[in-house]
Structure formats: C-alpha cells, structure tokens
Design an enzyme around this catalytic site. Structure first.
Site, PDB file in Angstrom:
ATOM      1  N   MET A  58       0.851  -1.184   0.000  1.00 55.71           N
ATOM      2  CA  MET A  58       0.000   0.000   0.000  1.00 55.71           C
ATOM      3  C   MET A  58       0.894   1.243   0.000  1.00 55.71           C
ATOM      4  O   MET A  58       0.918   2.003  -0.958  1.00 55.71           O
ATOM      5  CB  MET A  58      -0.947   0.061   1.188  1.00 55.71           C
ATOM      6  CG  MET A  58      -1.706   1.383   1.163  1.00 55.71           C
ATOM      7  SD  MET A  58      -3.065   1.552   2.303  1.00 55.71           S
ATOM      8  CE  MET A  58      -2.263   1.774   3.856  1.00 55.71           C
ATOM      9  N   ARG A  59       1.653   1.429   1.093  1.00 58.35           N
ATOM     10  CA  ARG A  59       2.463   2.639   1.242  1.00 58.35           C
ATOM     11  C   ARG A  59       3.429   2.857   0.078  1.00 58.35           C
ATOM     12  O   ARG A  59       3.503   3.958  -0.477  1.00 58.35           O
ATOM     13  CB  ARG A  59       3.289   2.584   2.548  1.00 58.35           C
ATOM     14  CG  ARG A  59       2.541   3.036   3.771  1.00 58.35           C
ATOM     15  CD  ARG A  59       2.981   2.231   4.962  1.00 58.35           C
ATOM     16  NE  ARG A  59       2.548   0.862   4.760  1.00 58.35           N
ATOM     17  CZ  ARG A  59       1.344   0.404   5.133  1.00 58.35           C
ATOM     18  NH1 ARG A  59       0.519   1.194   5.761  1.00 58.35           N
ATOM     19  NH2 ARG A  59       0.970  -0.833   4.887  1.00 58.35           N
ATOM     20  N   THR A  60       4.171   1.835  -0.288  1.00 61.91           N
ATOM     21  CA  THR A  60       5.206   2.020  -1.296  1.00 61.91           C
ATOM     22  C   THR A  60       4.587   2.403  -2.635  1.00 61.91           C
ATOM     23  O   THR A  60       5.024   3.347  -3.286  1.00 61.91           O
ATOM     24  CB  THR A  60       6.057   0.739  -1.404  1.00 61.91           C
ATOM     25  OG1 THR A  60       6.564   0.456  -0.098  1.00 61.91           O
ATOM     26  CG2 THR A  60       7.208   0.907  -2.381  1.00 61.91           C
ATOM     27  N   ARG A 108      10.007  -3.588  -6.167  1.00 58.12           N
ATOM     28  CA  ARG A 108       9.821  -4.347  -4.922  1.00 58.12           C
ATOM     29  C   ARG A 108       9.862  -5.825  -5.308  1.00 58.12           C
ATOM     30  O   ARG A 108       8.970  -6.322  -6.009  1.00 58.12           O
ATOM     31  CB  ARG A 108       8.489  -4.000  -4.267  1.00 58.12           C
ATOM     32  CG  ARG A 108       8.053  -5.058  -3.263  1.00 58.12           C
ATOM     33  CD  ARG A 108       6.912  -4.623  -2.385  1.00 58.12           C
ATOM     34  NE  ARG A 108       7.351  -3.598  -1.454  1.00 58.12           N
ATOM     35  CZ  ARG A 108       6.654  -3.199  -0.392  1.00 58.12           C
ATOM     36  NH1 ARG A 108       5.474  -3.741  -0.137  1.00 58.12           N
ATOM     37  NH2 ARG A 108       7.127  -2.270   0.409  1.00 58.12           N
ATOM     38  N   HIS A 135      15.200  -2.572   2.997  1.00 62.70           N
ATOM     39  CA  HIS A 135      14.118  -1.628   2.664  1.00 62.70           C
ATOM     40  C   HIS A 135      14.606  -0.201   2.919  1.00 62.70           C
ATOM     41  O   HIS A 135      14.147   0.469   3.836  1.00 62.70           O
ATOM     42  CB  HIS A 135      12.897  -1.958   3.540  1.00 62.70           C
ATOM     43  CG  HIS A 135      11.600  -1.374   3.061  1.00 62.70           C
ATOM     44  ND1 HIS A 135      11.475  -0.640   1.903  1.00 62.70           N
ATOM     45  CD2 HIS A 135      10.344  -1.425   3.599  1.00 62.70           C
ATOM     46  CE1 HIS A 135      10.211  -0.262   1.750  1.00 62.70           C
ATOM     47  NE2 HIS A 135       9.505  -0.721   2.770  1.00 62.70           N
ATOM     48  N   GLN A 138      12.221   2.908   3.360  1.00 64.53           N
ATOM     49  CA  GLN A 138      11.547   2.944   4.651  1.00 64.53           C
ATOM     50  C   GLN A 138      12.434   3.615   5.695  1.00 64.53           C
ATOM     51  O   GLN A 138      11.983   4.471   6.464  1.00 64.53           O
ATOM     52  CB  GLN A 138      11.213   1.515   5.106  1.00 64.53           C
ATOM     53  CG  GLN A 138      10.516   1.455   6.458  1.00 64.53           C
ATOM     54  CD  GLN A 138       9.132   2.050   6.421  1.00 64.53           C
ATOM     55  OE1 GLN A 138       8.304   1.669   5.606  1.00 64.53           O
ATOM     56  NE2 GLN A 138       8.853   2.996   7.296  1.00 64.53           N
ATOM     57  N   ASN A 166      14.475  -7.610   6.873  1.00 61.21           N
ATOM     58  CA  ASN A 166      14.882  -6.570   5.917  1.00 61.21           C
ATOM     59  C   ASN A 166      14.934  -5.166   6.533  1.00 61.21           C
ATOM     60  O   ASN A 166      15.823  -4.369   6.204  1.00 61.21           O
ATOM     61  CB  ASN A 166      13.985  -6.605   4.671  1.00 61.21           C
ATOM     62  CG  ASN A 166      12.495  -6.737   4.958  1.00 61.21           C
ATOM     63  OD1 ASN A 166      12.051  -6.654   6.107  1.00 61.21           O
ATOM     64  ND2 ASN A 166      11.708  -6.961   3.911  1.00 61.21           N
ATOM     65  N   ASP A 227       8.011  -4.471  13.799  1.00 54.46           N
ATOM     66  CA  ASP A 227       7.578  -4.886  12.455  1.00 54.46           C
ATOM     67  C   ASP A 227       6.921  -6.257  12.618  1.00 54.46           C
ATOM     68  O   ASP A 227       7.078  -6.903  13.671  1.00 54.46           O
ATOM     69  CB  ASP A 227       8.796  -4.950  11.512  1.00 54.46           C
ATOM     70  CG  ASP A 227       8.422  -5.285  10.063  1.00 54.46           C
ATOM     71  OD1 ASP A 227       7.227  -5.223   9.711  1.00 54.46           O
ATOM     72  OD2 ASP A 227       9.336  -5.621   9.269  1.00 54.46           O
ATOM     73  N   SER A 231       7.217 -11.851   7.633  1.00 48.89           N
ATOM     74  CA  SER A 231       7.241 -10.918   6.509  1.00 48.89           C
ATOM     75  C   SER A 231       6.570 -11.526   5.282  1.00 48.89           C
ATOM     76  O   SER A 231       6.262 -12.725   5.259  1.00 48.89           O
ATOM     77  CB  SER A 231       8.697 -10.567   6.175  1.00 48.89           C
ATOM     78  OG  SER A 231       9.220  -9.676   7.124  1.00 48.89           O
ATOM     79  N   MET A 232       6.405 -10.700   4.257  1.00 49.64           N
ATOM     80  CA  MET A 232       5.863 -11.194   2.988  1.00 49.64           C
ATOM     81  C   MET A 232       6.761 -12.327   2.484  1.00 49.64           C
ATOM     82  O   MET A 232       7.987 -12.190   2.502  1.00 49.64           O
ATOM     83  CB  MET A 232       5.801 -10.053   1.973  1.00 49.64           C
ATOM     84  CG  MET A 232       4.770  -9.005   2.331  1.00 49.64           C
ATOM     85  SD  MET A 232       4.701  -7.651   1.139  1.00 49.64           S
ATOM     86  CE  MET A 232       5.989  -6.556   1.749  1.00 49.64           C
ATOM     87  N   CYS A 267       6.945   0.238  10.643  1.00 49.65           N
ATOM     88  CA  CYS A 267       6.910   0.538   9.206  1.00 49.65           C
ATOM     89  C   CYS A 267       5.515   0.335   8.611  1.00 49.65           C
ATOM     90  O   CYS A 267       5.211   0.890   7.565  1.00 49.65           O
ATOM     91  CB  CYS A 267       7.942  -0.308   8.471  1.00 49.65           C
ATOM     92  SG  CYS A 267       7.749  -2.080   8.769  1.00 49.65           S
ATOM     93  N   LEU A 268       4.676  -0.472   9.287  1.00 50.40           N
ATOM     94  CA  LEU A 268       3.343  -0.825   8.798  1.00 50.40           C
ATOM     95  C   LEU A 268       3.463  -1.619   7.489  1.00 50.40           C
ATOM     96  O   LEU A 268       4.405  -1.358   6.738  1.00 50.40           O
ATOM     97  CB  LEU A 268       2.444   0.400   8.617  1.00 50.40           C
ATOM     98  CG  LEU A 268       2.241   1.310   9.842  1.00 50.40           C
ATOM     99  CD1 LEU A 268       1.319   2.472   9.466  1.00 50.40           C
ATOM    100  CD2 LEU A 268       1.653   0.544  11.026  1.00 50.40           C
ATOM    101  N   ARG A 295       7.133   8.528   3.974  1.00 44.77           N
ATOM    102  CA  ARG A 295       7.602   7.703   2.855  1.00 44.77           C
ATOM    103  C   ARG A 295       7.649   8.536   1.583  1.00 44.77           C
ATOM    104  O   ARG A 295       8.621   8.539   0.837  1.00 44.77           O
ATOM    105  CB  ARG A 295       6.677   6.488   2.659  1.00 44.77           C
ATOM    106  CG  ARG A 295       6.786   5.418   3.732  1.00 44.77           C
ATOM    107  CD  ARG A 295       8.153   4.749   3.728  1.00 44.77           C
ATOM    108  NE  ARG A 295       8.460   4.167   2.428  1.00 44.77           N
ATOM    109  CZ  ARG A 295       8.021   2.982   1.986  1.00 44.77           C
ATOM    110  NH1 ARG A 295       7.283   2.218   2.778  1.00 44.77           N
ATOM    111  NH2 ARG A 295       8.344   2.529   0.792  1.00 44.77           N
TER     112      ARG A 295
HETATM  113  N1   CP Z   1       5.981   0.001   4.855  1.00 43.03           N
HETATM  114  C1   CP Z   1       5.721  -0.464   3.618  1.00 43.03           C
HETATM  115  O1   CP Z   1       6.609  -0.645   2.785  1.00 43.03           O
HETATM  116  O2   CP Z   1       4.393  -0.665   3.352  1.00 43.03           O
HETATM  117  P1   CP Z   1       3.768  -1.385   2.070  1.00 43.03           P
HETATM  118  O3   CP Z   1       4.193  -2.828   2.132  1.00 43.03           O
HETATM  119  O4   CP Z   1       2.289  -1.210   2.202  1.00 43.03           O
HETATM  120  O5   CP Z   1       4.316  -0.733   0.834  1.00 43.03           O
HETATM  121  N1  NVA Z   2       9.330  -6.936   6.972  1.00 40.63           N
HETATM  122  C1  NVA Z   2       8.119  -6.614   6.259  1.00 40.63           C
HETATM  123  C2  NVA Z   2       8.107  -5.155   5.896  1.00 40.63           C
HETATM  124  C3  NVA Z   2       6.888  -4.689   5.156  1.00 40.63           C
HETATM  125  C4  NVA Z   2       6.944  -3.236   4.790  1.00 40.63           C
HETATM  126  C5  NVA Z   2       8.009  -7.480   5.021  1.00 40.63           C
HETATM  127  O1  NVA Z   2       9.018  -7.686   4.343  1.00 40.63           O
HETATM  128  O2  NVA Z   2       6.918  -7.985   4.755  1.00 40.63           O
END
Ligand code: CP
Ligand code: NVA
Length: 309
Positions: A58-60, A108, A135, A138, A166, A227, A231-232, A267-268, A295
C-alpha cells in the site's frame, strides 16, 4: 550500463553521511513546499517511472505514484501478473526494455540479487522498494521522522523489537553511516544477517547490539520500533513464529520500561495484537502515521538525487 550523473538507490550505505543528510534536508524542503499547497515545482515534468511489484504494497505503491505525480511525472504500476520477473522474461531483458521507455525504475522484489541484476542492466536509476534483504526507502522515511520528532538521528538510541529482517538490515546499514545506538532485540535464531552486522560493526560509526531480552534492551530508548513477525513470503511460518516470538510483543508495559521519552515506530502494515498492542499504536507517543506519510517525502528527495535534479 554506465549511468552518468544518475544513481541507483539500493542500500543506505552506498552513500556517505553528508549525502544521506543532504537528501533528508531536501525531503524536508520539498515536503514543506507540497504541504503549503504549492504545485508549481515540477522537476519530474515529462518524466516517467516504471514501478515493478512482485509483492503486495500500500504505502510504497501509493507514496511513489503520488509523489512522482505531484512533482510533475507519470508513474506506471506493474503488478506481479504484468511482469512475472524471471518467469515470463529475464531480468536483464526487462531492465533494458524498461530503460528505453522510462527515466527511472522502482522495484519491490523477493530476491535481492534480482534487484542488483536489474540495476546492473538498467541504464536509468533503480530504486529499491523492498527486497527480502532490505528496505532503504523505509529507513529514509524513518530517519526523516526522527529528525522531525527528536531533532536528530545522531546520538539517539533506537531499539528494534522482533524479527531480524529486511527492516533491521537497513537500520544496520544506516548505523554504518550515521552514529547512533542501534539495538536489535530478537528471539534466538531470528538474528539479522551476520555479514550485515559485521558491516555495521566494522564501520566503527555506531554502537550496535544484538540481544534477546526486550525489557533490558528498551530502557532509555528514544525509539522503540517494531515490524511483523512473519514478513511477505513467510506467511506460512506465521503460526510457528507466533510461538517463537512470545515475550517480544511491544505492549504498554514495555513502553513504560522504555521511558516517557520513547516514541513508538512501525513501518506498517501492523498486525495489531500480535507484534504490537492496539494501545501502543494509538498512544500519543506513537508516530506511525507521520512516519508513513514521510515515505512520500523521503522518496521524492531520493528520486531527485538519483536523477541528479
Ligand atoms: N511500509 C511499507 O513498505 O508498506 P507497504 O508494504 O504497504 O508498501
Ligand atoms: N518486513 C516486512 C516489511 C513490510 C513493509 C516485510 O518484508 O513484509
């Protein structure tokens, strides 16, 4: 490819302290301009940016797209199904084709090596929008937020509570450039990358600690940072990680131990009730939303620097 006058933005420590602080100064300046309603500063006019996303965001996505547009440019969103990097097409081909249409590329990705390959083959600047390794955008936003709320980064104590991921790698690489006290407090087995710890320690700039007791670590912190625990790309480990991270939730008690000077940052996206309580996110000393807003401002300044503007 040779990039005369153009610079990739892949790791914080690719830049010296003076350059990082100059970019942050620029971010403050352009932020003030945009916040004043000024819409005649259009350094990206006539420029386009390709944004490659192999992961959700979302943010990025929104901060890059909005920021580039507000400064006169046009950004193109390429999702996981559009590019299929390394599957539909090789990274080195993607890099060279996108460079012929665009002035800048933001990506990304999962594997950090893919980002390095992309940057290597692109003839335009490549900006790191997060990889499994780091990242940096961030952490530029986080640094800007600290400057606004604390006045500086130098001399502060930042305590990151949770997974050595990260985000931590980018904190460590910032600590290789700007002097502050950085503590990563994590469960055993979830430490950040050993080579990256070494880079930060060998730079001899900051005090770096990797510890395992959150209550001890947070004492006197200027910033307590958290955080997600999974993570993803790690969501299938979420259940195991919730067990392994018991005692690492940032809650009201931990913030009290940190002290009244401590700001909370994240960082959300956050999983409320998992790595952080609702109460901590909503508390007056939580600065997660100004942090998210930054950001855009930090990245605008990064892109201006990358494009030599
Ligand atoms: N903090 C951050 O990168 O958020 P997104 O994953 O929503 O871009
Ligand atoms: N550590 C998290 C950060 C998301 C902005 C991830 O990589 O999912």
């Amino acid at each position: 490819e040779e990039k005369t006058g153009l610079k990739d933005f892949l790791h914080i420590n690719d830049f010296d302290k003076g350059t990082i602080l100059k970019i942050l100064d620029r971010a403050k300046e352009v932020k003030a301009l945009l916040k004043s309603g000024e819409r005649t500063y259009l350094p990206f006019k006539g420029k386009t940016m390709a944004m490659i996303f192999a992961k959700p965001s979302m943010r990025t996505r929104v901060s890059f797209e909005t920021g580039f547009y507000l400064l006169g440019g046009h950004a193109i969103f390429l999702g996981p199904n559009d590019i299929e990097m390394g599957k539909r097409e090789e990274t080195r081909d993607i890099a060279r084709v996108l460079s012929r249409y665009n002035d800048i590329i933001m990506a990304r990705l999962f594997a950090h090596q893919d980002l390095l390959d992309l940057a290597n083959y692109a003839s335009v600047p490549v900006i790191n929008g997060l990889t499994d390794y780091n990242h940096p955008c961030q952490i530029m936003a986080d640094a800007l937020t600290m400057i606004e709320h604390i006045g500086q980064i130098e001399g502060t104590k930042v305590v990151y509570v949770g997974d050595g991921n990260n985000i931590v790698h980018s904190w460590l690489l910032l600590a290789a450039v700007i002097p502050f006290h950085f503590v990563c407090v994590c469960p055993k087995g979830y430490e950040p990358d050993a080579k990256t710890i070494e880079i930060a320690q060998q730079a001899g700039v900051s005090k770096i600690e990797i510890t395992h007791d959150p209550k001890e670590a947070v004492k006197g912190a200027d910033v307590v940072y958290s955080d997600v625990w999974a993570s993803m790309g790690q969501k299938q480990e979420a259940e195991q990680r919730r067990k392994d991270f018991q005692g690492f939730q940032v809650d009201e008690e931990l913030m009290k131990i940190a002290g009244p000077q401590a700001f909370f940052m994240h960082c959300l996206p956050a999983e409320r009730g998992v790595e952080v309580t609702n109460g901590v996110i909503e508390a007056p000393n939580s600065i997660v939303f100004p942090q998210a807003e930054n950001r855009m401002h930090a990245q605008n300044a990064v892109m201006l620097h990358s494009l030599g503007l």
